[in-house]
Design a protein around this motif. Structure first.
Motif, short mmCIF file in Angstrom:
data_model
loop_
_atom_site.label_atom_id
_atom_site.label_comp_id
_atom_site.label_asym_id
_atom_site.label_seq_id
_atom_site.Cartn_x
_atom_site.Cartn_y
_atom_site.Cartn_z
N GLY A 1 0.80 -1.13 0.05
CA GLY A 1 -0.09 0.04 0.03
C GLY A 1 0.79 1.23 -0.06
O GLY A 1 1.85 1.18 -0.13
N PRO A 2 0.23 2.37 0.22
CA PRO A 2 0.88 3.68 0.26
C PRO A 2 2.10 3.68 1.14
O PRO A 2 2.08 3.22 2.40
CB PRO A 2 -0.17 4.74 0.63
CG PRO A 2 -1.32 4.30 0.23
CD PRO A 2 -1.05 2.72 0.30
N VAL A 3 3.41 4.10 0.63
CA VAL A 3 4.64 3.92 1.52
C VAL A 3 5.15 5.32 2.11
O VAL A 3 4.79 6.43 1.10
CB VAL A 3 5.65 3.42 0.45
CG1 VAL A 3 7.10 3.42 0.96
CG2 VAL A 3 5.39 1.98 -0.01
N HIS A 4 5.64 5.35 3.10
CA HIS A 4 6.12 6.57 3.68
C HIS A 4 7.58 6.78 3.08
O HIS A 4 8.39 5.97 3.46
CB HIS A 4 6.27 6.51 5.18
CG HIS A 4 4.90 6.41 5.85
ND1 HIS A 4 4.07 7.58 5.89
CD2 HIS A 4 4.15 5.51 6.50
CE1 HIS A 4 2.81 7.27 6.37
NE2 HIS A 4 2.99 6.25 7.02
N LEU A 5 8.03 7.78 2.29
CA LEU A 5 9.11 8.02 1.64
C LEU A 5 9.87 8.86 2.37
O LEU A 5 9.57 9.82 2.70
CB LEU A 5 8.88 8.38 0.12
CG LEU A 5 9.99 8.54 -0.76
CD1 LEU A 5 10.88 7.19 -0.88
CD2 LEU A 5 9.75 9.04 -2.14
N LEU A 6 11.33 8.51 2.48
CA LEU A 6 12.24 9.35 3.28
C LEU A 6 13.52 9.28 2.61
O LEU A 6 14.07 8.47 2.16
CB LEU A 6 12.34 8.64 4.69
CG LEU A 6 13.18 9.78 5.74
CD1 LEU A 6 12.90 9.26 7.11
CD2 LEU A 6 14.73 9.35 5.33
N THR B 1 9.37 12.57 3.68
CA THR B 1 10.18 13.20 4.14
C THR B 1 11.45 13.54 3.83
O THR B 1 12.06 12.55 3.29
CB THR B 1 10.30 12.38 5.66
OG1 THR B 1 9.26 12.05 6.30
CG2 THR B 1 11.52 12.65 6.70
N LEU B 2 11.90 14.88 3.88
CA LEU B 2 13.12 15.25 3.30
C LEU B 2 14.21 15.43 4.34
O LEU B 2 13.85 16.59 5.36
CB LEU B 2 13.10 16.59 2.58
CG LEU B 2 11.91 16.57 1.32
CD1 LEU B 2 11.52 17.95 0.64
CD2 LEU B 2 12.21 15.63 0.40
N MET B 3 15.08 14.74 4.60
CA MET B 3 15.94 14.71 5.81
C MET B 3 17.30 15.37 5.39
O MET B 3 17.87 14.69 4.65
CB MET B 3 16.33 13.31 6.28
CG MET B 3 17.31 13.21 7.37
SD MET B 3 17.72 11.68 7.99
CE MET B 3 16.19 11.03 8.76
N SER B 4 17.56 16.55 6.04
CA SER B 4 18.69 17.48 5.46
C SER B 4 18.97 17.38 4.10
O SER B 4 20.10 17.22 3.50
CB SER B 4 20.00 16.88 6.21
OG SER B 4 19.64 16.53 7.59
#
Length: 289
Positions: A108-113, A137-140
């Motif tokens: 299913g829908p994925v949390h993209l980081l 999520t955009l990390m640094s």
């Protein structure tokens, strides 16, 4: 270069090859204990010169928070082979890899980081097709090209890669390390060296160039309809994209914003437990909405 505390996965994670429509990718795949159904699945993309191990200290906290977390080596990174052709590492190609990875997770829908370079690849993937993703999520990872000092470092590395072997470049980089890094444990130092040697030089050259030329695509991301929930997370200091620039990007996106105390460009390795907590709480909020 991010320096993970270890290259040994925690008990909750297994190393395997994720088979996708665009080839196999080496991953560390962590899941909640005792076969508990995950609240969701996250795909974690590493940064320039990095690998899936850059998230290794976050995997257990994320699993404990109820999430399946899959950290991946992109093509040409560490344990995922890649071709010698620099065109194979064009940003759109890497973004399509991320889309194929999300599809292969079959969850299913994925949390993209994405961390640093991985964040810009993640953004490009979302702009190609946001449907596979629950959040971004955009990390640094900043809005456009890296800071001038980082551009100069990338140019020096690229110039060296054009005339030296990977082993020679590694030795030259280590000669420039600060004195405190000389005491790094031998096994960890050897793991870092092995990772470097397995990177494909074409990948480093192509993605380094991307980092110095990336356009500002924040308005494109903000214009997505339906909008995708975005989290901008960083340390309190960053030499690659200044923290005020990341603050302004978050404002432009209407994004959730987290600064991790005690962390710099790599909160995933500097403060992994605190970073995992901030990320999982963001995902929890989206699950409730």
């Amino acid at each position: 270069m991010s320096r993970p505390p270890t290259f040994t996965p925690p008990p909750c994670a297994r190393a395997h090859a994720l088979r996708t429509s665009r080839g196999d990718f080496a991953v560390l795949d962590a899941a909640p204990a005792d076969g508990t159904e995950p609240k969701g699945t996250a795909l974690l993309l590493p940064g320039y010169t990095g690998s899936k191990e850059d998230f290794i200290a976050m995997l257990e906290p994320l699993a404990d928070a109820g999430y399946r977390a899959v950290a991946v080596d992109g093509r040409g990174q560490y344990e995922t082979p890649g071709p010698a052709d620099q065109q194979a590492y064009a940003q759109e190609e890497l973004a399509r890899d991320a889309l194929a990875q999300a599809e292969a997770l079959d969850s299913g829908p994925v949390h993209l980081l994405g961390h640093s370079l991985g964040g810009q690849i993640a953004r490009a993937a979302v702009l190609l097709d946001a449907r596979p993703f629950a959040t971004l999520t955009l990390m640094s990872s900043g809005p456009a090209e890296v800071a001038p000092a980082q551009q100069e470092k990338i140019k020096l590395l690229s110039d060296a890669l054009a005339v030296m072997t990977m082993g020679q470049v590694w030795d030259a980089m280590r000669a420039l390390d600060p004195p405190e890094d000389a005491d790094e444990a031998g096994s960890r130092r050897e793991d870092l060296r092995r990772r470097w040697l397995l990177h494909n030089p074409a990948q480093l050259l192509a993605t380094g160039r991307q980092l110095t030329m990336e356009p500002d695509r924040v308005d494109e991301l903000a214009a997505l309809r339906p909008p995708l929930p975005v989290h901008v997370i960083s340390g309190v200091r960053d030499d690659t994209w200044p923290v005020p620039l990341l603050d302004a990007m978050a404002d432009r996106l209407g994004a959730h914003r987290t600064r991790v105390e005690g962390a710099e460009h790599s909160p995933n390795t500097d403060r992994p437990v605190e970073t995992a907590t901030a990320v999982s709480r963001f995902w929890d909020r989206q699950n409730r909405d």
